[in-house]
Motif scaffolding. Structure first.
Motif, PDB file in Angstrom:
ATOM      1  N   LEU A 214     -17.579   5.172  -0.190  1.00 54.55           N
ATOM      2  CA  LEU A 214     -16.345   5.193   0.510  1.00 54.55           C
ATOM      3  C   LEU A 214     -15.785   3.772   0.992  1.00 54.55           C
ATOM      4  O   LEU A 214     -14.710   3.363   1.078  1.00 54.55           O
ATOM      5  CB  LEU A 214     -16.136   6.178   1.698  1.00 54.55           C
ATOM      6  CG  LEU A 214     -16.320   7.655   1.509  1.00 54.55           C
ATOM      7  CD1 LEU A 214     -16.239   8.626   2.579  1.00 54.55           C
ATOM      8  CD2 LEU A 214     -15.467   7.748   0.305  1.00 54.55           C
ATOM      9  N   ALA A 215     -16.835   2.928   1.660  1.00 53.57           N
ATOM     10  CA  ALA A 215     -16.572   1.775   2.132  1.00 53.57           C
ATOM     11  C   ALA A 215     -16.244   0.779   1.013  1.00 53.57           C
ATOM     12  O   ALA A 215     -15.425  -0.153   1.032  1.00 53.57           O
ATOM     13  CB  ALA A 215     -17.838   1.169   3.140  1.00 53.57           C
TER      14      ALA A 215
ATOM     15  N   MET B 208      -6.182  -1.610   5.379  1.00 50.80           N
ATOM     16  CA  MET B 208      -7.534  -0.959   5.067  1.00 50.80           C
ATOM     17  C   MET B 208      -8.772  -1.379   5.709  1.00 50.80           C
ATOM     18  O   MET B 208      -9.480  -0.548   5.797  1.00 50.80           O
ATOM     19  CB  MET B 208      -7.748  -0.914   3.674  1.00 50.80           C
ATOM     20  CG  MET B 208      -8.149  -2.399   3.024  1.00 50.80           C
ATOM     21  SD  MET B 208      -8.287  -2.470   1.363  1.00 50.80           S
ATOM     22  CE  MET B 208      -6.488  -2.204   0.697  1.00 50.80           C
TER      23      MET B 208
ATOM     24  N   LEU C  23     -10.715   1.206   8.372  1.00 50.28           N
ATOM     25  CA  LEU C  23     -11.453   2.193   7.607  1.00 50.28           C
ATOM     26  C   LEU C  23     -12.609   1.732   7.186  1.00 50.28           C
ATOM     27  O   LEU C  23     -13.580   2.421   7.258  1.00 50.28           O
ATOM     28  CB  LEU C  23     -10.378   2.781   6.429  1.00 50.28           C
ATOM     29  CG  LEU C  23     -10.425   4.270   6.150  1.00 50.28           C
ATOM     30  CD1 LEU C  23     -10.463   5.178   7.306  1.00 50.28           C
ATOM     31  CD2 LEU C  23      -9.489   4.504   4.699  1.00 50.28           C
ATOM     32  N   LEU C  24     -12.425   0.494   6.576  1.00 50.24           N
ATOM     33  CA  LEU C  24     -13.774  -0.382   6.009  1.00 50.24           C
ATOM     34  C   LEU C  24     -14.758  -0.617   7.206  1.00 50.24           C
ATOM     35  O   LEU C  24     -15.882  -0.177   7.058  1.00 50.24           O
ATOM     36  CB  LEU C  24     -13.202  -1.784   5.421  1.00 50.24           C
ATOM     37  CG  LEU C  24     -14.554  -2.659   5.046  1.00 50.24           C
ATOM     38  CD1 LEU C  24     -15.269  -2.078   4.038  1.00 50.24           C
ATOM     39  CD2 LEU C  24     -13.903  -4.059   4.703  1.00 50.24           C
TER      40      LEU C  24
ATOM     41  N   TYR D 115       0.674  -1.222  -0.035  1.00 45.74           N
ATOM     42  CA  TYR D 115      -0.016   0.047   0.187  1.00 45.74           C
ATOM     43  C   TYR D 115       0.954   1.230   0.067  1.00 45.74           C
ATOM     44  O   TYR D 115       0.486   2.307  -0.567  1.00 45.74           O
ATOM     45  CB  TYR D 115      -0.707   0.020   1.209  1.00 45.74           C
ATOM     46  CG  TYR D 115      -1.899  -1.234   1.514  1.00 45.74           C
ATOM     47  CD1 TYR D 115      -2.435  -1.742   0.072  1.00 45.74           C
ATOM     48  CD2 TYR D 115      -2.149  -1.742   2.415  1.00 45.74           C
ATOM     49  CE1 TYR D 115      -3.253  -2.629   0.145  1.00 45.74           C
ATOM     50  CE2 TYR D 115      -2.917  -3.172   2.388  1.00 45.74           C
ATOM     51  CZ  TYR D 115      -3.476  -3.485   1.528  1.00 45.74           C
ATOM     52  OH  TYR D 115      -4.304  -4.639   1.187  1.00 45.74           O
TER      53      TYR D 115
ATOM     54  N   HIS E 128      -7.426  -3.966  -5.728  1.00 49.38           N
ATOM     55  CA  HIS E 128      -8.290  -3.305  -4.610  1.00 49.38           C
ATOM     56  C   HIS E 128      -8.669  -1.821  -5.061  1.00 49.38           C
ATOM     57  O   HIS E 128      -7.853  -1.389  -5.779  1.00 49.38           O
ATOM     58  CB  HIS E 128      -7.608  -3.109  -3.132  1.00 49.38           C
ATOM     59  CG  HIS E 128      -7.596  -4.301  -2.430  1.00 49.38           C
ATOM     60  ND1 HIS E 128      -8.683  -5.296  -2.334  1.00 49.38           N
ATOM     61  CD2 HIS E 128      -6.578  -5.047  -1.976  1.00 49.38           C
ATOM     62  CE1 HIS E 128      -8.229  -6.181  -1.457  1.00 49.38           C
ATOM     63  NE2 HIS E 128      -6.974  -6.159  -1.199  1.00 49.38           N
TER      64      HIS E 128
ATOM     65  N   GLY F  72     -10.295   5.033  10.821  1.00 48.87           N
ATOM     66  CA  GLY F  72     -11.602   3.973  10.858  1.00 48.87           C
ATOM     67  C   GLY F  72     -12.216   3.611  11.937  1.00 48.87           C
ATOM     68  O   GLY F  72     -13.265   3.415  12.431  1.00 48.87           O
TER      69      GLY F  72
ATOM     70  N   LEU G 297      -8.721   3.923  -2.798  1.00 48.24           N
ATOM     71  CA  LEU G 297      -9.008   4.879  -1.607  1.00 48.24           C
ATOM     72  C   LEU G 297      -7.970   4.747  -0.759  1.00 48.24           C
ATOM     73  O   LEU G 297      -7.278   5.959  -0.333  1.00 48.24           O
ATOM     74  CB  LEU G 297     -10.702   4.750  -1.181  1.00 48.24           C
ATOM     75  CG  LEU G 297     -10.800   5.971   0.128  1.00 48.24           C
ATOM     76  CD1 LEU G 297     -10.744   7.223  -0.333  1.00 48.24           C
ATOM     77  CD2 LEU G 297     -12.310   5.554   0.464  1.00 48.24           C
ATOM     78  N   PHE G 298      -7.916   3.707  -0.276  1.00 51.53           N
ATOM     79  CA  PHE G 298      -6.781   3.703   1.067  1.00 51.53           C
ATOM     80  C   PHE G 298      -5.461   4.025   0.507  1.00 51.53           C
ATOM     81  O   PHE G 298      -4.809   5.015   1.170  1.00 51.53           O
ATOM     82  CB  PHE G 298      -6.681   2.167   1.492  1.00 51.53           C
ATOM     83  CG  PHE G 298      -5.721   1.924   2.651  1.00 51.53           C
ATOM     84  CD1 PHE G 298      -6.120   2.604   3.862  1.00 51.53           C
ATOM     85  CD2 PHE G 298      -4.415   1.409   2.605  1.00 51.53           C
ATOM     86  CE1 PHE G 298      -5.148   2.560   5.002  1.00 51.53           C
ATOM     87  CE2 PHE G 298      -3.807   1.147   3.723  1.00 51.53           C
ATOM     88  CZ  PHE G 298      -4.166   1.798   4.880  1.00 51.53           C
TER      89      PHE G 298
ATOM     90  N   THR H   4     -13.021   1.228  -0.460  1.00 48.25           N
ATOM     91  CA  THR H   4     -11.797   1.067   0.412  1.00 48.25           C
ATOM     92  C   THR H   4     -11.362  -0.232   0.281  1.00 48.25           C
ATOM     93  O   THR H   4     -10.364  -0.956  -0.115  1.00 48.25           O
ATOM     94  CB  THR H   4     -12.163   1.325   1.967  1.00 48.25           C
ATOM     95  OG1 THR H   4     -12.546   2.695   1.993  1.00 48.25           O
ATOM     96  CG2 THR H   4     -11.001   0.929   2.907  1.00 48.25           C
ATOM     97  N   LYS H   5     -12.655  -1.224   0.169  1.00 50.34           N
ATOM     98  CA  LYS H   5     -12.528  -2.707  -0.148  1.00 50.34           C
ATOM     99  C   LYS H   5     -13.710  -3.186  -0.575  1.00 50.34           C
ATOM    100  O   LYS H   5     -14.825  -2.880  -0.247  1.00 50.34           O
ATOM    101  CB  LYS H   5     -11.990  -3.501   1.117  1.00 50.34           C
ATOM    102  CG  LYS H   5     -11.310  -4.827   0.931  1.00 50.34           C
ATOM    103  CD  LYS H   5     -10.696  -5.446   2.100  1.00 50.34           C
ATOM    104  CE  LYS H   5      -9.975  -6.752   2.162  1.00 50.34           C
ATOM    105  NZ  LYS H   5      -9.645  -7.222   3.211  1.00 50.34           N
TER     106      LYS H   5
END
Length: 428
Positions: free
Chosen positions: A219-220, A183, A186-187, A68, A104, A131, A107-108, A223-224
């Motif tokens: 956004l979720a 990530m 955050l999810l 990442y 993926h 998160g 966003l992250f 993220t993933k």
């Protein structure tokens, strides 16, 4: 001689003054509730922060963390969202990672970009910490959204409200993830906020809250991809909560148009590049299994691993299951059933993905964590505030927090129970 007294009428101004205090009482009560709830949530965020500070300076050398960080660096230096041509790729499976577009959503790594530009590797851990903090806020909101009709008004300083918030502040999975540039935390936060805002928006007929929920759902997902698991649950929530067709259509537009606008560009680009919406090459392949023993271990875990492991690392979960069985009559609508549907769908899908080759890691449960603690509001009876049940749930939450902290100190690769760590650390 009798004297008759004429009735005196109050002037309109006097009647208005007399009515004003009574009319203002609900507003004053709501403002007080909001202030008290904010204080509870703020204290729990501070608690979670204090538990994380001791690992702030730990290095971030785990392979996924390097991936990442490298992706964020590539976004800064070349504008490309790929690992091709990087040194990191030499330590990874070509079949999984040597692609022109990473699998993926971006966003992250995008949120890591400011830290890459500032060369602030340690400080970047604040992104996953965010998160956890959002998940705490989400559970605080769920305490209002999941109140049963006929129950007493929410009293934030009573145990029935604040115990679930303390429990997610001490969640062992989110504490364990505190030391990683991953990530999943955050999810958990984005998904929890999406669910809470949808529930509140529908209950209070606030379309703006639905739109905000749709943004967090987007956004979720960005993220993933497992963030999208919440979408069908929220769609069903709209369908069951609103009876009129026009209201349903309006809610779907307000909630799901922002979500679609956020995720559609990514899915469009991914589809154009690979011809599929979901990558089929994310399961560990032969190269990865050969070079990383940990991946072999998680691939061989049983199909019910998540259910049993969650039971031993977070005793709040089995307590919740027992309470749901005993007090099932409290679940009188889909709104109140929603946290359980959310958890059940997540457990089912990630277990199926694990059994099909992805493997079983406890961080894969992050999409449902806010729902787990929010569900306590549904099944805890009113007498909880004055019974040993409150102490039991709080003790279970503290045990879960201790498990997370022990895992942080042990620096293991996945969340283990305290007994498993004791056996791991015992001299041979």
């Amino acid at each position: 001689m009798s004297i008759t007294r004429s009735k005196r009428t109050r002037p309109p101004e006097a009647e208005a003054e007399r009515a004003t205090p009574a009319a203002a009482e609900p507003a004053a009560s709501s403002a007080r509730q909001a202030l008290e709830a904010t204080a509870v949530v703020a204290i729990c965020i501070l608690l979670a922060l204090l538990l994380k500070l001791f690992i702030y300076d730990l290095p971030h050398t785990e392979p996924d963390e390097q991936v990442y960080w490298q992706l964020a660096g590539n976004l800064v230096n070349t504008g490309r969202y790929s690992l091709q041509g990087t040194e990191v790729l030499k330590t990874l499976s070509p079949g999984m990672y040597d692609k022109p577009l990473f699998h993926h959503p971006p966003l992250f790594p995008f949120l890591l970009v400011p830290f890459v530009m500032a060369d602030a590797h340690q400080a970047a851990v604040m992104v996953p910490w965010l998160g956890h903090f959002l998940a705490i806020v989400a559970v605080g909101l769920l305490g209002f959204a999941l109140r049963r009709e006929g129950d007493d008004e929410v009293a934030p300083f009573l145990p029935r409200y604040w115990i679930p918030i303390v429990a997610i502040a001490l969640d062992p999975i989110l504490l364990f993830l505190s030391r990683r540039l991953w990530m999943d935390s955050l999810l958990a936060g984005f998904g929890g906020m999406a669910a809470a805002l949808f529930l509140l928006g529908l209950r209070r007929k606030r379309m703006g809250w639905l739109a905000a929920g749709g943004v967090f759902l987007g956004l979720a997902t960005m993220t993933k991809l497992t963030g999208v698991l919440l979408a069908p649950v929220l769609f069903l929530l709209v369908f069951f909560e609103l009876k009129e067709k026009r209201e349903r259509q309006q809610a779907i537009l307000w909630g799901f148009v922002p979500f679609t606008l956020i995720v559609a560009p990514w899915f469009g680009v991914f589809l154009a590049r690979y011809g599929v919406l979901i990558p089929g090459w994310i399961n560990p392949d032969a190269w990865s299994l050969q070079h990383y023993p940990f991946l072999r271990a998680i691939a061989n875990r049983p199909a019910l691993y998540y259910f049993f492991q969650l039971t031993v690392v977070q005793p709040v979960f089995p307590l919740l299951v027992i309470l749901a069985i005993v007090h099932w009559r409290r679940i009188t609508s889909f709104r109140l059933a929603m946290p359980f549907v959310w958890m059940g769908l997540t457990l089912l899908v990630v277990s199926a993905m694990g059994a099909r080759g992805l493997g079983f890691q406890m961080r894969h449960l992050c999409p449902m964590l806010a729902g787990l603690y929010g569900a306590l509001y549904v099944v805890m009876p009113a007498r909880t505030d004055r019974s040993p049940l409150a102490l039991g749930i709080l003790a279970a939450a503290i045990y879960g927090g201790a498990t997370g902290l022990v895992n942080l100190v042990a620096q293991v690769s996945d969340l283990l129970s305290i007994s498993e760590i004791a056996r791991l650390m015992a001299p041979m």
